[in-house]
Design a protein around this motif. Structure first.
Motif, PDB file in Angstrom:
ATOM      1  N   ARG A  89       0.808  -1.222   0.000  1.00 16.25           N
ATOM      2  CA  ARG A  89       0.000   0.000   0.000  1.00 16.25           C
ATOM      3  C   ARG A  89       0.843   1.275   0.000  1.00 16.25           C
ATOM      4  O   ARG A  89       0.304   2.370  -0.133  1.00 16.25           O
ATOM      5  N   MET A  90       2.144   1.139   0.148  1.00 19.02           N
ATOM      6  CA  MET A  90       3.020   2.304   0.067  1.00 19.02           C
ATOM      7  C   MET A  90       3.328   2.680  -1.378  1.00 19.02           C
ATOM      8  O   MET A  90       3.644   3.834  -1.660  1.00 19.02           O
ATOM      9  N   GLU A  91       3.217   1.749  -2.301  1.00 19.31           N
ATOM     10  CA  GLU A  91       3.684   2.034  -3.663  1.00 19.31           C
ATOM     11  C   GLU A  91       2.954   3.196  -4.327  1.00 19.31           C
ATOM     12  O   GLU A  91       3.601   4.036  -4.977  1.00 19.31           O
ATOM     13  N   PRO A  92       1.622   3.327  -4.204  1.00 16.70           N
ATOM     14  CA  PRO A  92       0.982   4.512  -4.795  1.00 16.70           C
ATOM     15  C   PRO A  92       1.502   5.821  -4.200  1.00 16.70           C
ATOM     16  O   PRO A  92       1.533   6.852  -4.890  1.00 16.70           O
ATOM     17  N   ILE A  93       1.917   5.779  -2.933  1.00 13.99           N
ATOM     18  CA  ILE A  93       2.472   6.979  -2.293  1.00 13.99           C
ATOM     19  C   ILE A  93       3.832   7.303  -2.902  1.00 13.99           C
ATOM     20  O   ILE A  93       4.137   8.463  -3.205  1.00 13.99           O
ATOM     21  N   ARG A  94       4.667   6.278  -3.094  1.00 14.96           N
ATOM     22  CA  ARG A  94       5.962   6.501  -3.753  1.00 14.96           C
ATOM     23  C   ARG A  94       5.752   7.100  -5.141  1.00 14.96           C
ATOM     24  O   ARG A  94       6.443   8.040  -5.551  1.00 14.96           O
ATOM     25  N   TRP A  95       4.810   6.535  -5.880  1.00 14.60           N
ATOM     26  CA  TRP A  95       4.518   7.025  -7.227  1.00 14.60           C
ATOM     27  C   TRP A  95       4.110   8.498  -7.209  1.00 14.60           C
ATOM     28  O   TRP A  95       4.579   9.290  -8.033  1.00 14.60           O
ATOM     29  N   LEU A  96       3.218   8.856  -6.299  1.00 17.31           N
ATOM     30  CA  LEU A  96       2.697  10.220  -6.296  1.00 17.31           C
ATOM     31  C   LEU A  96       3.767  11.223  -5.893  1.00 17.31           C
ATOM     32  O   LEU A  96       3.879  12.301  -6.497  1.00 17.31           O
ATOM     33  N   LEU A  97       4.572  10.875  -4.900  1.00 19.89           N
ATOM     34  CA  LEU A  97       5.682  11.754  -4.531  1.00 19.89           C
ATOM     35  C   LEU A  97       6.654  11.924  -5.700  1.00 19.89           C
ATOM     36  O   LEU A  97       7.094  13.042  -5.996  1.00 19.89           O
ATOM     37  N   ALA A  98       6.972  10.817  -6.360  1.00 21.90           N
ATOM     38  CA  ALA A  98       7.894  10.883  -7.494  1.00 21.90           C
ATOM     39  C   ALA A  98       7.319  11.741  -8.617  1.00 21.90           C
ATOM     40  O   ALA A  98       8.028  12.567  -9.205  1.00 21.90           O
ATOM     41  N   ALA A  99       6.034  11.560  -8.909  1.00 17.31           N
ATOM     42  CA  ALA A  99       5.393  12.352  -9.974  1.00 17.31           C
ATOM     43  C   ALA A  99       5.411  13.841  -9.644  1.00 17.31           C
ATOM     44  O   ALA A  99       5.535  14.691 -10.534  1.00 17.31           O
ATOM     45  N   ALA A 100       5.295  14.151  -8.346  1.00 12.25           N
ATOM     46  CA  ALA A 100       5.327  15.546  -7.906  1.00 12.25           C
ATOM     47  C   ALA A 100       6.748  16.107  -7.851  1.00 12.25           C
ATOM     48  O   ALA A 100       6.930  17.291  -7.566  1.00 12.25           O
ATOM     49  N   GLY A 101       7.737  15.257  -8.119  1.00 14.89           N
ATOM     50  CA  GLY A 101       9.126  15.697  -8.079  1.00 14.89           C
ATOM     51  C   GLY A 101       9.677  15.844  -6.673  1.00 14.89           C
ATOM     52  O   GLY A 101      10.642  16.579  -6.448  1.00 14.89           O
ATOM     53  N   VAL A 102       9.071  15.128  -5.716  1.00 14.95           N
ATOM     54  CA  VAL A 102       9.478  15.224  -4.314  1.00 14.95           C
ATOM     55  C   VAL A 102      10.435  14.083  -3.968  1.00 14.95           C
ATOM     56  O   VAL A 102      10.093  12.912  -4.132  1.00 14.95           O
ATOM     57  N   GLU A 103      11.611  14.429  -3.502  1.00 16.01           N
ATOM     58  CA  GLU A 103      12.553  13.408  -3.036  1.00 16.01           C
ATOM     59  C   GLU A 103      12.107  12.911  -1.661  1.00 16.01           C
ATOM     60  O   GLU A 103      11.638  13.697  -0.826  1.00 16.01           O
ATOM     61  N   PHE A 104      12.248  11.618  -1.432  1.00 17.61           N
ATOM     62  CA  PHE A 104      11.840  11.063  -0.151  1.00 17.61           C
ATOM     63  C   PHE A 104      12.837  10.009   0.308  1.00 17.61           C
ATOM     64  O   PHE A 104      13.600   9.460  -0.482  1.00 17.61           O
ATOM     65  N   GLU A 105      12.817   9.756   1.602  1.00 19.91           N
ATOM     66  CA  GLU A 105      13.686   8.747   2.205  1.00 19.91           C
ATOM     67  C   GLU A 105      12.820   7.618   2.745  1.00 19.91           C
ATOM     68  O   GLU A 105      11.631   7.805   3.023  1.00 19.91           O
ATOM     69  N   GLU A 106      13.427   6.448   2.893  1.00 21.31           N
ATOM     70  CA  GLU A 106      12.669   5.293   3.354  1.00 21.31           C
ATOM     71  C   GLU A 106      13.384   4.598   4.509  1.00 21.31           C
ATOM     72  O   GLU A 106      14.608   4.448   4.496  1.00 21.31           O
ATOM     73  N   THR A 107      12.604   4.206   5.501  1.00 22.70           N
ATOM     74  CA  THR A 107      13.080   3.348   6.578  1.00 22.70           C
ATOM     75  C   THR A 107      12.307   2.047   6.472  1.00 22.70           C
ATOM     76  O   THR A 107      11.074   2.042   6.569  1.00 22.70           O
ATOM     77  N   TYR A 108      13.021   0.955   6.248  1.00 25.69           N
ATOM     78  CA  TYR A 108      12.350  -0.317   6.006  1.00 25.69           C
ATOM     79  C   TYR A 108      12.085  -1.073   7.304  1.00 25.69           C
ATOM     80  O   TYR A 108      12.948  -1.148   8.177  1.00 25.69           O
ATOM     81  N   VAL A 109      10.884  -1.590   7.391  1.00 30.83           N
ATOM     82  CA  VAL A 109      10.515  -2.487   8.471  1.00 30.83           C
ATOM     83  C   VAL A 109      10.975  -3.881   8.042  1.00 30.83           C
ATOM     84  O   VAL A 109      10.415  -4.476   7.120  1.00 30.83           O
ATOM     85  N   GLU A 110      12.017  -4.380   8.689  1.00 34.02           N
ATOM     86  CA  GLU A 110      12.650  -5.622   8.249  1.00 34.02           C
ATOM     87  C   GLU A 110      12.164  -6.854   9.003  1.00 34.02           C
ATOM     88  O   GLU A 110      12.277  -7.967   8.526  1.00 34.02           O
ATOM     89  N   LYS A 111      11.640  -6.623  10.212  1.00 36.91           N
ATOM     90  CA  LYS A 111      11.210  -7.760  11.033  1.00 36.91           C
ATOM     91  C   LYS A 111      10.063  -7.328  11.935  1.00 36.91           C
ATOM     92  O   LYS A 111       9.792  -6.127  12.086  1.00 36.91           O
ATOM     93  N   ILE A 135       7.979  11.299 -13.945  1.00 36.99           N
ATOM     94  CA  ILE A 135       7.542   9.907 -13.976  1.00 36.99           C
ATOM     95  C   ILE A 135       8.540   9.063 -14.766  1.00 36.99           C
ATOM     96  O   ILE A 135       8.874   7.933 -14.359  1.00 36.99           O
ATOM     97  N   LYS A 136       9.022   9.601 -15.857  1.00 30.56           N
ATOM     98  CA  LYS A 136      10.036   8.889 -16.655  1.00 30.56           C
ATOM     99  C   LYS A 136      11.258   8.561 -15.799  1.00 30.56           C
ATOM    100  O   LYS A 136      11.808   7.456 -15.863  1.00 30.56           O
ATOM    101  N   LYS A 137      11.642   9.502 -14.943  1.00 30.89           N
ATOM    102  CA  LYS A 137      12.780   9.289 -14.047  1.00 30.89           C
ATOM    103  C   LYS A 137      12.482   8.150 -13.067  1.00 30.89           C
ATOM    104  O   LYS A 137      13.344   7.302 -12.792  1.00 30.89           O
ATOM    105  N   PHE A 138      11.256   8.105 -12.543  1.00 32.23           N
ATOM    106  CA  PHE A 138      10.862   7.084 -11.578  1.00 32.23           C
ATOM    107  C   PHE A 138      10.823   5.699 -12.210  1.00 32.23           C
ATOM    108  O   PHE A 138      10.996   4.697 -11.519  1.00 32.23           O
TER     109      PHE A 138
END
Length: 221
Positions: free
Chosen positions: A15-37, A194-197
């Motif tokens: 459910r995070m992927e549409p958020i990544r897409w929208l931020l990328a389309a808006a040209g917004v750089e973002f950072e990620e912290t992964y939940v590994e366990k 979007i092309k960049k993403f």
């Protein structure tokens, strides 16, 4: 100036992927912290970061936002991807809600046990080709513009492209009967942000692999 948005989720689509897409389309750089366990997930729950004890979580503009639709609404409004007036916003909401329904089917498929996949695949593609994609083909025809709503890019266009590409991963010729969607895909894919993403090495996540399924399940269940 606030820092970059920080996304908390597992290292995959969901459910995070549409958020990544929208931020990328808006040209917004973002950072990620992964939940590994599971312990990472439990820590977020215990420290009060998750209002409803669920991910995704996005730290943005001093807020800890949860609930995918709320996060997407905020990003779309902030970055002028939500139409020019109330009527356009209503259309965007209507189209996006339909997309969420199809997205759930596409997202779920990779996590199903082997004995359920064939039937689910048939149902998923039937709905894509006979319920959802015909709607958006007609919307593009009736609207007669480059975008689904109005005369500029909106969150509906971004999410539809994401879903088209996901559906093509499962069935490459899924757009065979939809020439306007084929043109839409080419057009929206070439918007610079979007092309960049879509380039290798971006923060876009790959289709879930079989060996990753058990890890994701172990985190959340």
């Amino acid at each position: 100036m606030s820092g970059k948005p920080r996304l908390h989720y597992f290292n995959g689509r969901g459910r995070m992927e549409p958020i990544r897409w929208l931020l990328a389309a808006a040209g917004v750089e973002f950072e990620e912290t992964y939940v590994e366990k599971k312990e990472d997930f439990k820590k977020l729950q215990k420290d009060g970061s998750l209002l409803f004890q669920q991910l995704p979580l996005v730290e943005i503009d001093g807020m800890k936002m949860v609930q995918t639709r709320a996060i997407l609404n905020y990003i779309a409004t902030k970055h002028n991807l939500y139409g020019k007036d109330l009527k356009e916003r209503a259309l965007i909401d209507m189209y996006v809600e339909g997309m969420f329904d199809l997205n759930e089917l596409l997202m779920k498929h990779g996590y199903l046990p082997a004995n359920e996949k064939d039937q689910h695949f048939a149902d998923m593609m039937d709905k894509a080709e006979n319920r959802y994609f015909p709607v958006f083909e007609k919307v593009l025809k009736d609207h007669g513009k480059d975008f689904l709503v109005g005369n500029q890019l909106s969150r509906a266009d971004v999410q539809l492209l994401e879903i088209i590409l996901m559906a093509e991963e499962w069935k490459p010729d899924v757009l065979a009967k939809f020439p306007l969607l084929q043109s839409f895909k080419a057009r929206i894919s070439n918007i610079p942000t979007i092309k960049k993403f879509l380039q290798p090495g971006s923060q876009r996540k790959h289709l879930v692999r079989e060996e990753e399924v058990s890890k994701v399940i172990s985190i959340f269940y």
